[in-house]
Scaffold this motif. Sequence first.
Motif, PDB file in Angstrom:
ATOM      1  N   ASP A  36       0.837  -1.196   0.000  1.00 30.48           N
ATOM      2  CA  ASP A  36       0.000   0.000   0.000  1.00 30.48           C
ATOM      3  C   ASP A  36       0.876   1.253   0.000  1.00 30.48           C
ATOM      4  OD1 ASP A  36      -2.312   1.471   0.163  1.00 30.48           O
ATOM      5  OD2 ASP A  36      -3.022   0.524   1.999  1.00 30.48           O
ATOM      6  N   ASP A  37       0.312   2.357  -0.465  1.00 32.57           N
ATOM      7  CA  ASP A  37       0.999   3.668  -0.434  1.00 32.57           C
ATOM      8  C   ASP A  37       2.385   3.573  -1.056  1.00 32.57           C
ATOM      9  OD1 ASP A  37      -1.242   4.319   1.034  1.00 32.57           O
ATOM     10  OD2 ASP A  37      -0.223   4.170   2.966  1.00 32.57           O
ATOM     11  N   GLU A  93      -4.439   4.432  -6.566  1.00 35.23           N
ATOM     12  CA  GLU A  93      -5.331   4.876  -5.485  1.00 35.23           C
ATOM     13  C   GLU A  93      -5.808   6.299  -5.743  1.00 35.23           C
ATOM     14  OE1 GLU A  93      -3.701   3.376  -1.213  1.00 35.23           O
ATOM     15  OE2 GLU A  93      -2.924   5.268  -1.925  1.00 35.23           O
TER      16      GLU A  93
HETATM   17 MG    MG Z   1      -3.234   3.220   0.239  1.00 33.27          MG
END
Ligand code: MG
Length: 283
Positions: free
Chosen positions: A180-181, A237
Amino acid sequence: KAKQEGRNNYQWYTNDLNLRLRERVHLRNELQKAIETEAFELYFQPKIEGCSGQVIGLEALLRWQHPQMGFISPATFVPIAEDTGQIIPLSQWVLETACRQLRDLLQQGIAAPSVAVNISTVQFRRINFVKSVQSALQKYQLKSEHLEIEITENVLFDNTEKAIEKLQRLKELGVNISIDDFGTGFSSLSYLKELPIDTVKIDRSFVQEINTDSRDAAITQGIISMAHHLRLNVVAEGVETEQQFKFLQQSNCDQYQGYYFAKPMPFEALKQYLMDEAARELP
Ligand code: MG
Ligand code: C2E
Ligand code: MG
Ligand code: MG
């Protein structure tokens, strides 16, 4: 005069610090009550596949509606819960609830894709983490393909070898793993080749300015190209506009998440959303 100002700054600083400290203590106490009464809810945000437009996944996002303070963002309370250890019961609740709600959808005959759960570093590092994932799947009679986990690069920070070994065990279970990220951490890229992961999620901060800042565009395209060479799937995202989507599509991104497609929604709304989607996809 400079001295006086300096003192003033210091005053401001301590007042601010005191306030934040008191806020944190208050939040910690409120969190405790919320954990005991299960005052949380999961929202679900769809992941869309680029070529077909189909919903190919869901991400579970924790929501806390406080009776007096109103909505409190997980970005605010998750770090506090990590400091206090409250993240342990809280993340157990998230994991089980995500599995239970997915089981409910499937039992009701609703075509539901896999659910991704955000995993805190504190939770990931626990000795029985893999076991807890396995137990949740068993308890709700789900296949491992039904579950996905989202971790951040932070899990690799100390004891990288141990972390990789854990990811390996999750992979053997058959659970999909996303970073993620992606692109916001400070860890070296070389770790990517060692990790048994499936997907990288490009952070929203790059997507935001993708049409106006050529540097963000370059970073995004670089991530997509590198990920594809490593045979990884790429999710963008925070896609909010058609222009962002178009740009990402031209850059060969695989999957998308963002307000442009769907906002995170409560369970009941998700049911309706999935049924509408299924109807739309009929010939
Ligand atoms: Mg994220
Ligand atoms: P994340 O995992 O990177 O989740 C994406 C965040 O972006 C979510 O915020 C989502 O609501 C938001 N988002 C999605 N699409 C858009 C968009 O188009 N525009 C904008 N402006 N925002 C968008 P949320 O739900 O507030 O969660 C924030 C962070 O809190 C998450 O970031 C995740 O790190 C953490 N978090 C949320 N739920 C959980 C949980 O159950 N467990 C743990 N450990 N962390 C969680
Ligand atoms: Mg996430
Ligand atoms: Mg993010």
